[in-house]
Design a protein around this motif. Structure first.
Motif, PDB file in Angstrom:
ATOM      1  N   ASP A  99      33.438 -22.912 -16.808  1.00 18.93           N
ATOM      2  CA  ASP A  99      32.656 -23.964 -16.161  1.00 18.93           C
ATOM      3  C   ASP A  99      32.262 -23.609 -14.733  1.00 18.93           C
ATOM      4  O   ASP A  99      31.311 -24.176 -14.201  1.00 18.93           O
ATOM      5  CB  ASP A  99      33.464 -25.270 -16.129  1.00 18.93           C
ATOM      6  CG  ASP A  99      33.812 -25.744 -17.522  1.00 18.93           C
ATOM      7  OD1 ASP A  99      32.885 -26.071 -18.285  1.00 18.93           O
ATOM      8  OD2 ASP A  99      35.015 -25.766 -17.859  1.00 18.93           O
ATOM      9  N   LEU A 100      33.019 -22.703 -14.114  1.00 19.23           N
ATOM     10  CA  LEU A 100      32.805 -22.396 -12.703  1.00 19.23           C
ATOM     11  C   LEU A 100      33.303 -20.986 -12.415  1.00 19.23           C
ATOM     12  O   LEU A 100      34.370 -20.597 -12.873  1.00 19.23           O
ATOM     13  CB  LEU A 100      33.565 -23.406 -11.830  1.00 19.23           C
ATOM     14  CG  LEU A 100      33.488 -23.256 -10.317  1.00 19.23           C
ATOM     15  CD1 LEU A 100      32.047 -23.450  -9.823  1.00 19.23           C
ATOM     16  CD2 LEU A 100      34.424 -24.258  -9.633  1.00 19.23           C
ATOM     17  N   PRO A 123      27.605 -21.869 -12.374  1.00 21.62           N
ATOM     18  CA  PRO A 123      27.696 -22.218 -10.956  1.00 21.62           C
ATOM     19  C   PRO A 123      28.878 -21.503 -10.306  1.00 21.62           C
ATOM     20  O   PRO A 123      29.830 -21.123 -10.982  1.00 21.62           O
ATOM     21  CB  PRO A 123      27.891 -23.735 -10.966  1.00 21.62           C
ATOM     22  CG  PRO A 123      28.398 -24.057 -12.311  1.00 21.62           C
ATOM     23  CD  PRO A 123      27.886 -23.005 -13.241  1.00 21.62           C
ATOM     24  N   LYS A 139      25.291 -25.785  -1.861  1.00 26.17           N
ATOM     25  CA  LYS A 139      24.965 -26.894  -2.762  1.00 26.17           C
ATOM     26  C   LYS A 139      23.551 -26.806  -3.347  1.00 26.17           C
ATOM     27  O   LYS A 139      23.021 -27.790  -3.849  1.00 26.17           O
ATOM     28  CB  LYS A 139      25.193 -28.256  -2.094  1.00 26.17           C
ATOM     29  CG  LYS A 139      26.656 -28.605  -1.921  1.00 26.17           C
ATOM     30  CD  LYS A 139      26.817 -30.050  -1.488  1.00 26.17           C
ATOM     31  CE  LYS A 139      28.281 -30.433  -1.364  1.00 26.17           C
ATOM     32  NZ  LYS A 139      28.430 -31.800  -0.873  1.00 26.17           N
ATOM     33  N   THR A 142      24.776 -22.121  -4.671  1.00 24.76           N
ATOM     34  CA  THR A 142      26.223 -21.936  -4.755  1.00 24.76           C
ATOM     35  C   THR A 142      26.880 -23.035  -3.926  1.00 24.76           C
ATOM     36  O   THR A 142      26.200 -23.851  -3.305  1.00 24.76           O
ATOM     37  CB  THR A 142      26.661 -20.537  -4.252  1.00 24.76           C
ATOM     38  OG1 THR A 142      28.016 -20.289  -4.639  1.00 24.76           O
ATOM     39  CG2 THR A 142      26.555 -20.410  -2.751  1.00 24.76           C
ATOM     40  N   TYR A 143      28.194 -23.027  -3.908  1.00 25.76           N
ATOM     41  CA  TYR A 143      28.951 -23.913  -3.025  1.00 25.76           C
ATOM     42  C   TYR A 143      29.731 -22.980  -2.117  1.00 25.76           C
ATOM     43  O   TYR A 143      30.576 -22.220  -2.590  1.00 25.76           O
ATOM     44  CB  TYR A 143      29.886 -24.795  -3.852  1.00 25.76           C
ATOM     45  CG  TYR A 143      30.591 -25.897  -3.083  1.00 25.76           C
ATOM     46  CD1 TYR A 143      30.214 -27.225  -3.266  1.00 25.76           C
ATOM     47  CD2 TYR A 143      31.635 -25.616  -2.211  1.00 25.76           C
ATOM     48  CE1 TYR A 143      30.873 -28.244  -2.591  1.00 25.76           C
ATOM     49  CE2 TYR A 143      32.289 -26.628  -1.528  1.00 25.76           C
ATOM     50  CZ  TYR A 143      31.904 -27.939  -1.721  1.00 25.76           C
ATOM     51  OH  TYR A 143      32.548 -28.956  -1.054  1.00 25.76           O
ATOM     52  N   TRP A 159      34.842 -31.045  -6.164  1.00 26.30           N
ATOM     53  CA  TRP A 159      33.444 -31.463  -6.121  1.00 26.30           C
ATOM     54  C   TRP A 159      32.714 -31.064  -7.403  1.00 26.30           C
ATOM     55  O   TRP A 159      31.985 -31.864  -7.983  1.00 26.30           O
ATOM     56  CB  TRP A 159      32.745 -30.861  -4.884  1.00 26.30           C
ATOM     57  CG  TRP A 159      31.343 -31.356  -4.721  1.00 26.30           C
ATOM     58  CD1 TRP A 159      30.950 -32.483  -4.057  1.00 26.30           C
ATOM     59  CD2 TRP A 159      30.150 -30.766  -5.250  1.00 26.30           C
ATOM     60  NE1 TRP A 159      29.575 -32.621  -4.149  1.00 26.30           N
ATOM     61  CE2 TRP A 159      29.069 -31.578  -4.865  1.00 26.30           C
ATOM     62  CE3 TRP A 159      29.891 -29.630  -6.004  1.00 26.30           C
ATOM     63  CZ2 TRP A 159      27.750 -31.286  -5.218  1.00 26.30           C
ATOM     64  CZ3 TRP A 159      28.583 -29.334  -6.354  1.00 26.30           C
ATOM     65  CH2 TRP A 159      27.526 -30.155  -5.961  1.00 26.30           C
ATOM     66  N   PHE A 160      32.917 -29.821  -7.853  1.00 20.88           N
ATOM     67  CA  PHE A 160      32.252 -29.379  -9.082  1.00 20.88           C
ATOM     68  C   PHE A 160      32.696 -30.200 -10.291  1.00 20.88           C
ATOM     69  O   PHE A 160      31.887 -30.517 -11.158  1.00 20.88           O
ATOM     70  CB  PHE A 160      32.500 -27.890  -9.337  1.00 20.88           C
ATOM     71  CG  PHE A 160      31.536 -26.991  -8.618  1.00 20.88           C
ATOM     72  CD1 PHE A 160      30.208 -26.903  -9.015  1.00 20.88           C
ATOM     73  CD2 PHE A 160      31.952 -26.211  -7.554  1.00 20.88           C
ATOM     74  CE1 PHE A 160      29.313 -26.071  -8.363  1.00 20.88           C
ATOM     75  CE2 PHE A 160      31.068 -25.369  -6.895  1.00 20.88           C
ATOM     76  CZ  PHE A 160      29.743 -25.300  -7.297  1.00 20.88           C
ATOM     77  N   HIS A 163      30.995 -33.678 -10.094  1.00 19.69           N
ATOM     78  CA  HIS A 163      29.529 -33.702 -10.056  1.00 19.69           C
ATOM     79  C   HIS A 163      28.930 -32.785 -11.123  1.00 19.69           C
ATOM     80  O   HIS A 163      28.360 -31.743 -10.803  1.00 19.69           O
ATOM     81  CB  HIS A 163      29.027 -33.301  -8.659  1.00 19.69           C
ATOM     82  CG  HIS A 163      29.453 -34.231  -7.581  1.00 19.69           C
ATOM     83  ND1 HIS A 163      30.628 -34.089  -6.884  1.00 19.69           N
ATOM     84  CD2 HIS A 163      28.850 -35.349  -7.093  1.00 19.69           C
ATOM     85  CE1 HIS A 163      30.734 -35.065  -6.005  1.00 19.69           C
ATOM     86  NE2 HIS A 163      29.674 -35.857  -6.111  1.00 19.69           N
ATOM     87  N   PRO A 164      29.032 -33.173 -12.397  1.00 20.14           N
ATOM     88  CA  PRO A 164      28.530 -32.294 -13.464  1.00 20.14           C
ATOM     89  C   PRO A 164      27.022 -32.050 -13.431  1.00 20.14           C
ATOM     90  O   PRO A 164      26.574 -30.959 -13.770  1.00 20.14           O
ATOM     91  CB  PRO A 164      28.952 -33.008 -14.749  1.00 20.14           C
ATOM     92  CG  PRO A 164      29.199 -34.421 -14.351  1.00 20.14           C
ATOM     93  CD  PRO A 164      29.634 -34.393 -12.920  1.00 20.14           C
ATOM     94  N   GLU A 166      25.032 -31.997 -10.681  1.00 15.52           N
ATOM     95  CA  GLU A 166      24.790 -31.060  -9.592  1.00 15.52           C
ATOM     96  C   GLU A 166      25.315 -29.671  -9.944  1.00 15.52           C
ATOM     97  O   GLU A 166      24.720 -28.653  -9.580  1.00 15.52           O
ATOM     98  CB  GLU A 166      25.430 -31.563  -8.295  1.00 15.52           C
ATOM     99  CG  GLU A 166      24.750 -32.793  -7.721  1.00 15.52           C
ATOM    100  CD  GLU A 166      25.298 -34.110  -8.266  1.00 15.52           C
ATOM    101  OE1 GLU A 166      25.984 -34.115  -9.313  1.00 15.52           O
ATOM    102  OE2 GLU A 166      25.011 -35.150  -7.649  1.00 15.52           O
ATOM    103  N   ARG A 167      26.441 -29.624 -10.655  1.00 11.44           N
ATOM    104  CA  ARG A 167      27.002 -28.345 -11.108  1.00 11.44           C
ATOM    105  C   ARG A 167      25.984 -27.605 -11.971  1.00 11.44           C
ATOM    106  O   ARG A 167      25.735 -26.414 -11.778  1.00 11.44           O
ATOM    107  CB  ARG A 167      28.305 -28.602 -11.874  1.00 11.44           C
ATOM    108  CG  ARG A 167      28.998 -27.336 -12.333  1.00 11.44           C
ATOM    109  CD  ARG A 167      30.376 -27.625 -12.908  1.00 11.44           C
ATOM    110  NE  ARG A 167      30.317 -28.232 -14.225  1.00 11.44           N
ATOM    111  CZ  ARG A 167      30.922 -29.354 -14.573  1.00 11.44           C
ATOM    112  NH1 ARG A 167      31.632 -30.042 -13.704  1.00 11.44           N
ATOM    113  NH2 ARG A 167      30.829 -29.809 -15.804  1.00 11.44           N
TER     114      ARG A 167
END
Length: 187
Positions: A99-100, A123, A139, A142-143, A159-160, A163-164, A166-167
């Motif tokens: 997922d990340l 992401p 954002k 990337t973050y 945050w990720f 915030h699906p 935005e992810r």
């Protein structure tokens, strides 16, 4: 209306580690060396473990810090949350199961693993070191977090998860960036 992030397609990789679609899987790919910042990520996972029980971390790579990292993980009691995958020749499939992507480095060039993650639309949560902030936008593509900042890493992961939409947007924007400007094949 924006769609929520889809379930990553490769559940077979997750099953190898006893995880399913209900887990939030973060992956870090790289040598297990001090400059890659794994120890800070382990600290952040520890900080979030009781708050976010579905959080899992997959560490892909080999290196001198494997034993110290394993000891750190065991001392925190989070061996269920973090798995060492060692060297993998199927990194693309591994990325598709996650997922990340996280790059918690203290120092970094232009990491191929990050470009691969972006090329998959995955992401990323990245330390703002050595020009990362010039290549990527916080954002948007990337973050970005300050290097070695454990609370900031934990906040980014949180945050990720929270915030699906935005992810998914960040993953799509990173994909576009890599396709147009940072394509690993052309670099």
């Amino acid at each position: 209306p924006k769609e929520t992030v889809p379930v990553r397609p490769n559940l077979e990789i997750r099953k190898q580690f006893g995880w399913d679609e209900d887990h939030f899987v973060l992956v870090v790919v790289g040598r297990l060396e001090t400059q890659k910042g794994h120890t800070y990520l382990v600290d952040a996972i520890h900080e979030l473990a009781s708050e976010i029980p579905q959080l899992r971390c997959l560490i892909v790579g080999e290196g001198r810090l494997k034993e110290p990292l394993m000891a750190q993980i065991e001392s925190y009691g989070i061996t269920e949350q973090i798995h060492f995958a060692g060297f993998r020749d199927d990194v693309t499939a591994v990325l598709e199961a996650c997922d990340l992507f996280c790059l918690p480095s203290i120092t970094e060039g232009l990491p191929f693993a990050l470009l691969e993650a972006c090329a998959q639309g995955l992401p990323s949560l990245v330390s703002d070191v050595d020009g990362m902030g010039e290549l990527f936008t916080h954002k948007e593509t990337t973050y970005l977090v300050p290097s070695t900042d454990i609370p900031a890493l934990a906040d980014g992961i949180r945050w990720f998860i929270q915030h699906p939409v935005e992810r998914a947007d960040i993953g799509n924007s990173a994909y576009q960036l890599v396709e147009t400007k940072l394509n690993p094949d052309t670099m």
